[in-house]
Design a protein around this motif. Structure first.
Motif, PDB file in Angstrom:
ATOM      1  N   GLY A  24     -51.975 -14.150  18.771  1.00  0.00           N
ATOM      2  CA  GLY A  24     -50.633 -14.153  19.348  1.00  0.00           C
ATOM      3  C   GLY A  24     -50.214 -15.511  19.883  1.00  0.00           C
ATOM      4  O   GLY A  24     -49.008 -15.795  19.984  1.00  0.00           O
ATOM      5  N   ILE A  39     -38.746 -12.102  24.506  1.00  0.00           N
ATOM      6  CA  ILE A  39     -39.952 -11.901  23.706  1.00  0.00           C
ATOM      7  C   ILE A  39     -40.764 -10.730  24.249  1.00  0.00           C
ATOM      8  O   ILE A  39     -41.220  -9.866  23.486  1.00  0.00           O
ATOM      9  CB  ILE A  39     -40.817 -13.187  23.685  1.00  0.00           C
ATOM     10  CG1 ILE A  39     -40.072 -14.321  22.982  1.00  0.00           C
ATOM     11  CG2 ILE A  39     -42.160 -12.924  22.999  1.00  0.00           C
ATOM     12  CD1 ILE A  39     -40.775 -15.668  23.071  1.00  0.00           C
ATOM     13  N   ARG A  43     -41.299  -7.360  22.010  1.00  0.00           N
ATOM     14  CA  ARG A  43     -42.657  -7.041  21.565  1.00  0.00           C
ATOM     15  C   ARG A  43     -43.078  -5.657  22.049  1.00  0.00           C
ATOM     16  O   ARG A  43     -43.720  -4.911  21.320  1.00  0.00           O
ATOM     17  CB  ARG A  43     -43.651  -8.116  21.998  1.00  0.00           C
ATOM     18  CG  ARG A  43     -44.025  -8.136  23.463  1.00  0.00           C
ATOM     19  CD  ARG A  43     -44.957  -9.286  23.811  1.00  0.00           C
ATOM     20  NE  ARG A  43     -46.291  -9.090  23.252  1.00  0.00           N
ATOM     21  CZ  ARG A  43     -47.278  -9.953  23.385  1.00  0.00           C
ATOM     22  NH1 ARG A  43     -47.085 -11.081  24.058  1.00  0.00           N
ATOM     23  NH2 ARG A  43     -48.468  -9.711  22.860  1.00  0.00           N
ATOM     24  N   LEU A 216     -41.923 -11.680  15.593  1.00  0.00           N
ATOM     25  CA  LEU A 216     -41.878 -10.705  16.688  1.00  0.00           C
ATOM     26  C   LEU A 216     -42.462  -9.357  16.258  1.00  0.00           C
ATOM     27  O   LEU A 216     -43.123  -8.675  17.055  1.00  0.00           O
ATOM     28  CB  LEU A 216     -40.440 -10.529  17.178  1.00  0.00           C
ATOM     29  CG  LEU A 216     -39.855 -11.714  17.950  1.00  0.00           C
ATOM     30  CD1 LEU A 216     -38.367 -11.511  18.201  1.00  0.00           C
ATOM     31  CD2 LEU A 216     -40.591 -11.918  19.271  1.00  0.00           C
ATOM     32  N   ILE A 219     -46.179  -9.779  16.381  1.00  0.00           N
ATOM     33  CA  ILE A 219     -46.631  -9.780  17.775  1.00  0.00           C
ATOM     34  C   ILE A 219     -46.561  -8.369  18.360  1.00  0.00           C
ATOM     35  O   ILE A 219     -47.483  -7.915  19.045  1.00  0.00           O
ATOM     36  CB  ILE A 219     -45.779 -10.748  18.621  1.00  0.00           C
ATOM     37  CG1 ILE A 219     -46.011 -12.191  18.175  1.00  0.00           C
ATOM     38  CG2 ILE A 219     -46.112 -10.592  20.110  1.00  0.00           C
ATOM     39  CD1 ILE A 219     -45.053 -13.192  18.822  1.00  0.00           C
ATOM     40  N   GLY A 220     -45.463  -7.665  18.078  1.00  0.00           N
ATOM     41  CA  GLY A 220     -45.269  -6.343  18.656  1.00  0.00           C
ATOM     42  C   GLY A 220     -46.229  -5.297  18.126  1.00  0.00           C
ATOM     43  O   GLY A 220     -46.802  -4.515  18.895  1.00  0.00           O
ATOM     44  N   THR A 224     -49.861  -6.429  20.098  1.00  0.00           N
ATOM     45  CA  THR A 224     -49.545  -5.626  21.277  1.00  0.00           C
ATOM     46  C   THR A 224     -49.952  -4.169  21.079  1.00  0.00           C
ATOM     47  O   THR A 224     -50.859  -3.666  21.755  1.00  0.00           O
ATOM     48  CB  THR A 224     -48.049  -5.718  21.616  1.00  0.00           C
ATOM     49  OG1 THR A 224     -47.662  -7.101  21.694  1.00  0.00           O
ATOM     50  CG2 THR A 224     -47.752  -5.044  22.938  1.00  0.00           C
TER      51      THR A 224
END
Length: 302
Positions: A24, A39, A43, A216, A219-220, A224
């Motif tokens: 990340g 962000i 995310r 994104l 990342i999400g 995450t």
């Protein structure tokens, strides 16, 4: 499935989790022009949507205990991100990296302070190795010995992250807490906090571009949703002290991924620091396995 096999799989899951968190770093660097709270909100909205769609049947297991615990953990994670975002503005990047990654040092002492858990020799040696590795990884000529306001704020980031790991360790042992449902609720609540922060700061006026959305989404979903799910499920079988040391892989992998994908220069200090962190993890896992085998032999002998 035998308990020790579940523990090994859980440990592998947490290691993958920390590698995803590490990935990340270069991903966040790619969208650094976007507001920080935007962000965070996006995310966790993506993470909440992904996990809710995959595990929607888990909502039938909802109860007061899991909701209360999700509130506690989500608040700690959100505060951790806020500390990290604000802290780096008042100190150097190298010092922010160092002070934000001290969870592996804090967790054993939190367990001792809150739950009277003794510090084992294996833990102490692993923590000292990790501390050396993080220092080498973060070292630069501007490290200095003076404390800036940002350093203290970044220590707050480490403390809130450590509390989340310690509390999650206890919560996942409670049968009323389904780890998957706990992860889903955490993502939903952090998405709500992040969205509120976006409207409060006016960050909602910024529109991500097409490339930004691709980053994104990665990342999400990966860094995450999947990462926090692996952590929550894994901590049911792996003690928080070991998890803290495993999490030291996050900055190491982040630096390595940044060197590979962004061309960042690590230097000998950086590569040496990463090697020491990996060595500390191997040492901890090898010695823990050796200790477990010895205890098993003693049980059979008696």
């Amino acid at each position: 499935m035998q308990i020790h096999k579940k523990e090994r799989l859980a440990a592998l899951g947490i290691i993958i989790c920390t590698l995803l968190w590490g990935a990340g770093f270069p991903a966040l660097k790619a969208v650094e022009e976007l507001p920080a709270f935007l962000i965070i909100a996006v995310r966790f909205i993506l993470a909440a949507g992904f996990l809710s769609a995959v595990f929607y049947r888990r909502f039938r297991l909802i109860n007061r205990t899991v909701v209360k615990n999700a509130f506690i953990l989500s608040f700690l994670i959100f505060i951790m991100y806020v500390f990290a975002t604000v802290g780096i503005r008042y100190t150097t990047s190298s010092k922010a990296s160092f002070f934000s990654c001290l969870g592996f040092v804090i967790i054993p002492f939190l367990n001792w302070l809150l739950y009277k858990q003794k510090l084992s020799k294996i833990t102490v040696i692993s923590v000292l190795m990790c501390l050396t590795g993080i220092f080498l990884l973060s070292y630069s000529s501007d490290m200095g010995l003076n404390f800036a306001l940002g350093d203290i704020i970044c220590i707050g980031c480490s403390l809130s992250g450590s509390l989340q790991i310690v509390f999650l360790d206890r919560m996942t042992k409670d049968e009323r807490n389904d780890p998957t449902l706990l992860s889903v609720l955490m993502m939903i609540l952090i998405a709500i906090y992040g969205t509120a922060a976006v409207f409060f700061t006016g960050a909602w006026q910024v529109r991500p571009a097409g490339f930004d959305w691709g980053v994104l989404i990665f990342i999400g979903v990966c860094c995450t949703a999947i990462a926090y799910l692996l952590q929550a499920v894994g901590q049911k079988y792996v003690p928080s002290t070991r998890v803290g040391i495993m999490c030291a892989l996050e900055p190491a992998s982040g630096a390595i991924f940044s060197a590979i994908f962004l061309g960042d220069h690590l230097g000998w200090f950086g590569w040496s620091g990463g090697a020491v962190i990996i060595a500390s993890l191997i040492f901890m896992e090898a010695m823990t396995a050796r200790k477990a085998a010895k205890e098993k032999e003693e049980q059979h002998a008696s």
